[in-house]
Structure formats: structure tokens, C-alpha cells
Scaffold this motif. Structure first.
Motif, PDB file in Angstrom:
ATOM      1  N   ASP A 168      87.627  60.287  -0.977  1.00 14.01           N
ATOM      2  CA  ASP A 168      87.953  61.420  -1.566  1.00 14.01           C
ATOM      3  C   ASP A 168      88.170  62.558  -0.625  1.00 14.01           C
ATOM      4  O   ASP A 168      86.932  63.201  -0.253  1.00 14.01           O
ATOM      5  CB  ASP A 168      86.600  61.590  -2.726  1.00 14.01           C
ATOM      6  CG  ASP A 168      86.945  62.747  -3.778  1.00 14.01           C
ATOM      7  OD1 ASP A 168      87.661  63.526  -3.344  1.00 14.01           O
ATOM      8  OD2 ASP A 168      86.503  62.125  -4.843  1.00 14.01           O
TER       9      ASP A 168
ATOM     10  N   PHE B 144      85.963  66.159  -9.211  1.00 16.79           N
ATOM     11  CA  PHE B 144      86.492  65.333  -8.065  1.00 16.79           C
ATOM     12  C   PHE B 144      87.442  64.170  -8.581  1.00 16.79           C
ATOM     13  O   PHE B 144      86.731  63.222  -9.127  1.00 16.79           O
ATOM     14  CB  PHE B 144      85.413  64.954  -7.013  1.00 16.79           C
ATOM     15  CG  PHE B 144      84.663  66.087  -6.466  1.00 16.79           C
ATOM     16  CD1 PHE B 144      85.459  67.023  -5.471  1.00 16.79           C
ATOM     17  CD2 PHE B 144      83.564  66.332  -7.150  1.00 16.79           C
ATOM     18  CE1 PHE B 144      84.822  67.880  -4.781  1.00 16.79           C
ATOM     19  CE2 PHE B 144      83.020  67.498  -6.358  1.00 16.79           C
ATOM     20  CZ  PHE B 144      83.451  68.335  -5.265  1.00 16.79           C
ATOM     21  N   LYS B 145      88.822  64.152  -8.336  1.00 14.34           N
ATOM     22  CA  LYS B 145      89.384  63.191  -9.316  1.00 14.34           C
ATOM     23  C   LYS B 145      89.306  61.911  -8.795  1.00 14.34           C
ATOM     24  O   LYS B 145      89.347  61.124  -9.569  1.00 14.34           O
ATOM     25  CB  LYS B 145      91.137  63.722  -9.053  1.00 14.34           C
ATOM     26  CG  LYS B 145      91.469  64.725 -10.359  1.00 14.34           C
ATOM     27  CD  LYS B 145      92.878  64.875 -10.317  1.00 14.34           C
ATOM     28  CE  LYS B 145      93.060  66.235 -11.428  1.00 14.34           C
ATOM     29  NZ  LYS B 145      94.079  67.093 -10.573  1.00 14.34           N
ATOM     30  N   ARG B 146      89.360  61.709  -7.421  1.00 11.12           N
ATOM     31  CA  ARG B 146      89.464  60.277  -6.889  1.00 11.12           C
ATOM     32  C   ARG B 146      88.153  59.534  -7.008  1.00 11.12           C
ATOM     33  O   ARG B 146      88.233  58.418  -7.245  1.00 11.12           O
ATOM     34  CB  ARG B 146      89.705  60.494  -5.234  1.00 11.12           C
ATOM     35  CG  ARG B 146      89.787  59.128  -4.524  1.00 11.12           C
ATOM     36  CD  ARG B 146      90.866  58.663  -4.291  1.00 11.12           C
ATOM     37  NE  ARG B 146      92.088  59.239  -4.050  1.00 11.12           N
ATOM     38  CZ  ARG B 146      93.170  58.710  -3.476  1.00 11.12           C
ATOM     39  NH1 ARG B 146      93.333  57.526  -3.387  1.00 11.12           N
ATOM     40  NH2 ARG B 146      94.340  59.751  -3.385  1.00 11.12           N
ATOM     41  N   SER B 147      87.069  60.288  -7.041  1.00 12.03           N
ATOM     42  CA  SER B 147      85.742  59.766  -7.222  1.00 12.03           C
ATOM     43  C   SER B 147      85.224  59.634  -8.830  1.00 12.03           C
ATOM     44  O   SER B 147      84.305  59.206  -8.953  1.00 12.03           O
ATOM     45  CB  SER B 147      84.702  60.380  -6.706  1.00 12.03           C
ATOM     46  OG  SER B 147      84.842  60.439  -5.072  1.00 12.03           O
ATOM     47  N   LYS B 148      86.179  60.372  -9.502  1.00  8.00           N
ATOM     48  CA  LYS B 148      86.113  60.331 -11.015  1.00  8.00           C
ATOM     49  C   LYS B 148      84.661  60.954 -11.484  1.00  8.00           C
ATOM     50  O   LYS B 148      83.773  60.431 -12.073  1.00  8.00           O
ATOM     51  CB  LYS B 148      86.254  58.922 -11.677  1.00  8.00           C
ATOM     52  CG  LYS B 148      87.596  58.413 -11.435  1.00  8.00           C
ATOM     53  CD  LYS B 148      87.883  57.140 -12.318  1.00  8.00           C
ATOM     54  CE  LYS B 148      89.274  56.753 -12.038  1.00  8.00           C
ATOM     55  NZ  LYS B 148      89.182  55.814 -10.698  1.00  8.00           N
TER      56      LYS B 148
ATOM     57  N   VAL C 102      78.227  59.271  -7.003  1.00  6.28           N
ATOM     58  CA  VAL C 102      79.923  58.694  -6.406  1.00  6.28           C
ATOM     59  C   VAL C 102      80.070  57.354  -6.363  1.00  6.28           C
ATOM     60  O   VAL C 102      79.244  56.514  -5.988  1.00  6.28           O
ATOM     61  CB  VAL C 102      79.954  59.483  -5.029  1.00  6.28           C
ATOM     62  CG1 VAL C 102      81.474  59.074  -4.368  1.00  6.28           C
ATOM     63  CG2 VAL C 102      79.847  60.926  -4.868  1.00  6.28           C
TER      64      VAL C 102
ATOM     65  N   THR D 187      84.620  55.008  -3.223  1.00  6.82           N
ATOM     66  CA  THR D 187      85.105  55.878  -2.278  1.00  6.82           C
ATOM     67  C   THR D 187      83.916  56.530  -1.403  1.00  6.82           C
ATOM     68  O   THR D 187      83.948  57.304  -0.556  1.00  6.82           O
ATOM     69  CB  THR D 187      85.547  57.223  -3.283  1.00  6.82           C
ATOM     70  OG1 THR D 187      84.567  57.595  -3.881  1.00  6.82           O
ATOM     71  CG2 THR D 187      87.103  56.769  -3.807  1.00  6.82           C
TER      72      THR D 187
ATOM     73  N   THR E 181      84.233  58.455   2.387  1.00 12.46           N
ATOM     74  CA  THR E 181      84.126  59.858   2.255  1.00 12.46           C
ATOM     75  C   THR E 181      83.325  60.312   3.332  1.00 12.46           C
ATOM     76  O   THR E 181      83.006  61.321   3.963  1.00 12.46           O
ATOM     77  CB  THR E 181      83.725  60.240   0.875  1.00 12.46           C
ATOM     78  OG1 THR E 181      84.539  59.713   0.110  1.00 12.46           O
ATOM     79  CG2 THR E 181      83.664  61.744   0.732  1.00 12.46           C
TER      80      THR E 181
END
Lengths: 307, 259
Positions: free
Chosen positions: A79, A166-170, A210, A214, A218
Motif C-alpha cells: 500500500d 487507504f484504498k489498497r489496504s481497505k 491493516v 499488504t 508496506t
């Protein structure tokens, strides 16, 4: 084969240092950590001064985390947005840490500070990891899933302002704990010569929730940048980075990490965490032992300045 | 020509009445003028040769001589710290700064220095680790202490254990009554800089001749390059080390790539 280290001002056996790099690299690849908390004490043990060890290990960790980060980047398992925010804080933390490092060195209390931070941090983190993973192993034995998913669980941290998505980690969390975690990792890393991966991963999982997908990638990006900047900062302020030592360590480290990663992928998560917890705890105890037991010689000499 | 110069010098000294008539002359030579620390440096042994010559043929040579060679490395300021138990852990509580003391100090003689000359002579000429001046900063003053002061004892003990200080009582061998040889061990982690060799000749408990020599220990080749870069161009050096780390990491990920 002996090789003379130009900054540490001592000869070392090149194969011994290469072997240390391989062994620590293997462990770091297996657990997805930098391994600085093992490498720094090992270097001190073979006679490298603590200050040179801390400064040189930083670049070794930068190398192994870069290898890791590339792998995770290819798998899209990191992320970037979260890493960048942690980084901003991490660099401030590193600068504060390098400053404190220099100050304590002048006051003759650096060794004590390094020792005390190792003891507290490693025994606490190691103990928590052992506790958590033993419970997970027990649950798995009883036929229940090893990890309990608590999708809706919110702590007080989620009530803080300045929320960021945080989009990738939702995840959707406040920026305050993100900055605090980044700062802590950068600060501790600069003082102790560790990347802080073994601290960062649990912090990201437990405080920010998280997802596991990811978290390691990260963490590696963050470790990479803090350790790379720590290398430069230590070189500028203390002139103690031994490039020859660092090169031997990193060559061993990156090779070892590749083999470690393969072993790690074949193991169950909770057993991996238990092993890492035991390792971290053992290193912590070793440092506690050193502080508590009467040293062989109560006196020691420190170099102040030359001509 | 040399002899005439020596005679004139002798005459001047006699006229001044500063020193008793010098009857012997020391001629010494070192095996190297320079020690280079390169990447395979693991320490070195230097050899010092010398002869005792009658000066201007005036006095016949005596039968028994004693010789002391004192080797001093570049000066450093070092701090000796003492640990004490505070709240259950061992902490540095007290420290003493040793100001501009030799980083390397070797006292080599043909027999124990205590047998060579009376104590006050040894003290005055700073012969032996016990008599060498090791000034400490005590409050506003800088002075040497009595030789059994705890910090001084600890300092010398630690330096001896590290191989930086040593007193070898059988290191000087007389090959003939007037030709001598001694070996000076330099440990692998010796400090770089100028090393001075002070050679003193004794007969019947008094110094009869003295001479000096010097050599330089320097880093060479890549060791020197790296050390200079780290000291003079910290930022660039750090940047290069960092790039080296990234390159190593990248190469590893390319070499071990598997899918």
C-alpha cells in the motif's frame, strides 16, 4: 581470509561476516523482517564498536528490504499511500533518533541506552508474540480457525479525527496513529540499528487493522526508506558507516533472505509467529543478562578524539 | 667531515657544561620507514637494529650496556569509564579523561627496567609503563596521578589487554656486546599516524646515549580511500553506500527471480 575494515579499524574474517549475513538474511526472509535486531548484537559480539555496528547495519537492512519490496511490488501486495504517510513521520523519527544517538554517545550512556531499549522492546514484543501465537496454535488444535476475524471491531484509535482512506489496504483510519507509528519506528530504528519490521507489522495489524495481504510489503517499503535515510544521516553526522562491512553483510543478507523466504512460505502463520516471538524474546533476555550480571571488567575505554 | 662536526658539537656541549662528556653514540635503523594498512593487514612486526659506537674514539667501550626502546603512537584523548550497579543494572557512573596520551606505547628492554636504573632516573626519563606520563583531566587541572590510582591502573590494564600498551623486558637482544636488535609488534587494529622511537642506552644505571627515529603508519589503497571519503565527504559517502545497498538488493531480486 582476513579483510581490514576501514571505518571499524579492525580486521575481520570475511567468511565469518558473510556467514552472519547469510544466517540473519535467512531469518529475515523467513519472517519478513529486516533482522537488524540480530545483526547489530552479533557485530558487537565480534568486536565492532556499537556505534559503527548500528550505523553500518542500517545499509544492510536497506538492501534486504529492497529485495523484499521488489517482490511484493510485483505481486501488487503493498500500500503505497499508507507507506508514504508512515514514511513522512519515519524520517522525522530517524532524524530525532540520530540526534539522540550523537548526544548520548557524548555522554557515555549510548551503550546503556542501546542495551535498555533492546531489553524492554524485545522482551515485551517477544512476550506478546509468544502469547498471541500460542493461543492461535491452541485454537487451531481445537479445530477452530487460527485467527479470529473481527471485521467490525473498532478501538478508540478509530474515533480520532483527521481520517484518511487507504484504498489498497481497505482501511479508513485517523492520520494521528499512522504518524505516531511511523515516528516510533524511525526513531527506534536509528537508535538501535534495527529496521523495526518486527515492531511495525504487529502495530499495523493490531492498531490500524491493516490486512495481512499488504502489511509485509508496506512494512518493507517503510523499512527500506528509513534505513536508507539512516545510512545517509549516520554518514553525515557520525562518519561511522563502514561501507566494506556493509557490503559483505548485504551480499550475505540478500542471498540468505531468498532461501529464508522459501522456508517461510511453507510454514503455518501462527507457528512462524511463535518462532519469531521466541527469537525476539531470547535476544531481549540476552541483553537483560548483560545489564544485570556484573561485567568482567568494571572499567572500559572510549575514544574521545585524536590529535 | 662528520667526525669534525661531531667534535665541534662535543666541544659546544662541553663548553656549556650541560651534559657529561658523551662517550658513546647510538646508530639505529628501522626495518621500514612506513607501514601501510591495506585490506589484508593483520598486524606487523617491525625490527629495529642498532650499534653502539665509541664517540671520537675517546673512551674505550664499556663491557655491559642496557638498552630501552620506547615506541609511542599518535596521541589520543581517551576516556576511562567505571561501571557501578544502579537500581540493579550496571551503568557507567564515573569517568576520567586521559588527555593526549599515546595510542600505542611499547617499552622494550634487554632486562626488567627496574634493574637498569634507579627509580628516580626511570621516573625522570619516563621509562616503563609505570613511569610514563599519562596526564588526566582532574577538574580544571591536567596532571598525571600516582601510578596505583584506580583509573590509571584500569587504563593501563585495558590498553595492555588490547595490545596497545606493552612492556617487554626481554625484547632487546645483544647480538654482540655492541650490536643489538629488537622486534616491535604492531597489532592489527593499530591507530594510524606518526610513531616515534626513543632509544636510550644505559651503563651502570645512568643514561649514556640517546637517539630517535620515527615511522608513519598509514592506510593505503582502498582502505585509505574509504576512510577519507567517510571523513571528508559524509553526505556523498552515505549516498553511495545507500545506492550500493539498493543495487545489491535489486541484483538479488533479479538473480533469484522465479515464477
Amino acid at each position: 581470509m582476513q579483510i581490514y575494515l576501514p571505518i571499524a579499524d579492525m580486521p575481520v574474517n570475511i567468511f565469518l561476516v558473510l556467514g552472519m549475513g547469510l544466517a540473519v538474511g535467512y531469518i529475515s526472509g523467513m519472517f519478513g523482517i529486516g533482522g537488524g535486531f540480530l545483526m547489530t548484537p552479533l557485530l558487537i559480539f565480534i568486536g565492532v564498536s556499537p556505534a559503527v555496528a548500528v550505523a553500518s547495519v542500517a545499509s544492510h537492512i536497506a538492501a534486504s528490504s529492497f529485495t523484499g519490496a521488489i517482490t511484493y511490488w510485483n505481486r501488487r501486495a503493498l500500500d503505497i499511500a499508507l507507506a508514504l504517510m508512515l514514511l513522512g513521520a519515519g524520517i522525522i523519527g530517524t532524524a530525532t533518533g540520530v540526534w539522540l544517538f550523537t548526544t548520548l554517545r557524548a555522554l557515555d550512556q549510548l551503550d546503556l541506552m542501546i542495551g535498555l531499549s533492546y531489553v524492554t522492546l524485545l522482551t515485551i514484543v517477544g512476550g506478546l508474540m509468544i502469547y498471541e501465537s500460542v493461543r492461535a496454535v491452541m485454537r487451531a488444535r481445537q479445530g477452530r480457525p487460527a485467527t479470529i476475524r473481527r471485521p467490525g471491531s473498532h478501538t478508540w484509535l478509530h474515533g480520532l479525527p483527521f481520517k484518511v482512506r487507504f484504498k489498497r489496504s481497505k482501511i479508513y483510519v485517523s492520520a494521528i496513529p499512522v504518524w505516531a507509528i511511523g515516528f516510533t519506528i524511525g526513531f527506534v530504528g536509528a537508535i538501535m540499528g534495527i529496521g523495526g519490521g518486527f515492531l511495525l507489522v504487529p502495530m499495523l495489524i493490531y492498531f490500524l487493522r491493516v490486512p495481512t495481504a499488504t502489511v509485509i510489503g508496506t512494512s518493507m517499503v517503510l523499512t527500506l526508506v528509513t534505513m536508507a535515510s539512516a545510512t545517509v544521516m549516520h554518514a553525515v553526522t557520525n562518519h561511522l558507516v563502514d561501507a566494506v562491512l556493509a557490503l559483505i553483510l548485504m551480499v550475505g543478507g540478500v542471498v540468505g533472505a531468498q532461501f529464508g523466504a522459501r522456508t517461510g512460505q511453507r510454514m503455518r502463520g501462527e507457528w512462524l509467529r511463535l518462532l519469531l516471538g521466541l527469537l525476539v524474546f531470547a535476544v531481549g533476555l540476552r541483553f537483560a543478562f548483560e545489564l544485570v550480571v556484573q561485567p568482567d571488567d568494571l572499567y572500559s575505554i572510549r575514544y574521545v578524539r585524536g590529535e | 667531515m662528520m667526525r669534525r662536526t661531531a667534535l665541534i658539537l662535543l666541544a659546544v656541549i662541553l663548553a656549556c657544561g650541560a651534559e657529561p662528556a658523551v662517550a658513546e653514540r647510538l646508530v639505529v635503523s628501522l626495518s621500514n620507514q612506513r607501514v601501510a594498512i591495506n585490506s589484508n593487514f593483520v598486524g606487523e612486526e617491525l625490527v629495529l637494529f642498532g650499534t653502539i659506537e665509541p664517540d671520537a674514539g675517546k673512551t674505550p667501550l664499556r663491557s655491559a650496556y642496557d638498552l630501552v626502546v620506547t615506541v609511542t603512537g599518535p596521541r589520543q584523548t581517551l576516556r576511562t569509564r567505571r561501571k557501578q550497579r544502579v537500581l540493579g543494572i550496571w551503568v557507567n557512573v564515573d569517568s576520567r579523561e586521559f588527555v593526549r596520551v599515546p595510542s600505542y606505547l611499547a617499552v622494550l628492554s634487554n632486562r626488567p627496567v627496574a634493574q637498569i636504573a634507579p627509580r628516580d632516573t626511570l621516573r625522570r626519563l619516563q621509562i616503563g609503563l609505570d613511569n610514563f606520563l599519562l596526564p588526566q583531566r582532574i577538574g580544571p587541572d591536567i596532571a598525571d596521578t600516582v601510578r596505583d590510582e584506580p583509573f590509571r591502573l584500569a587504563f593501563v590494564r585495558l590498553q595492555v589487554r588490547q595490545g596497545f600498551y606493552r612492556e617487554i623486558t626481554a625484547a632487546v637482544t645483544f647480538l654482540t656486546p655492541t650490536v643489538f636488535r629488537t622486534a616491535i609488534p604492531l597489532p592489527a587494529d593499530v591507530p594510524t599516524g606518526k610513531y616515534g622511537f626513543d632509544v636510550k642506552l644505559f651503563a651502570e644505571g645512568a643514561m649514556v646515549a640517546r637517539t630517535n627515529s620515527a615511522l608513519e603508519v598509514t592506510k593505503a589503497g582502498i582502505e585509505q580511500y574509504v576512510a577519507d571519503a567517510a571523513r571528508d565527504h559524509g553526505f556523498l559517502y552515505g549516498l553511495v553506500t545507500m545506492l550500493m545497498a539498493l543495487l545489491t538488493g535489486w541484483i538479488a531480486s533479479v538473480v533469484f527471480k522465479r515464477d
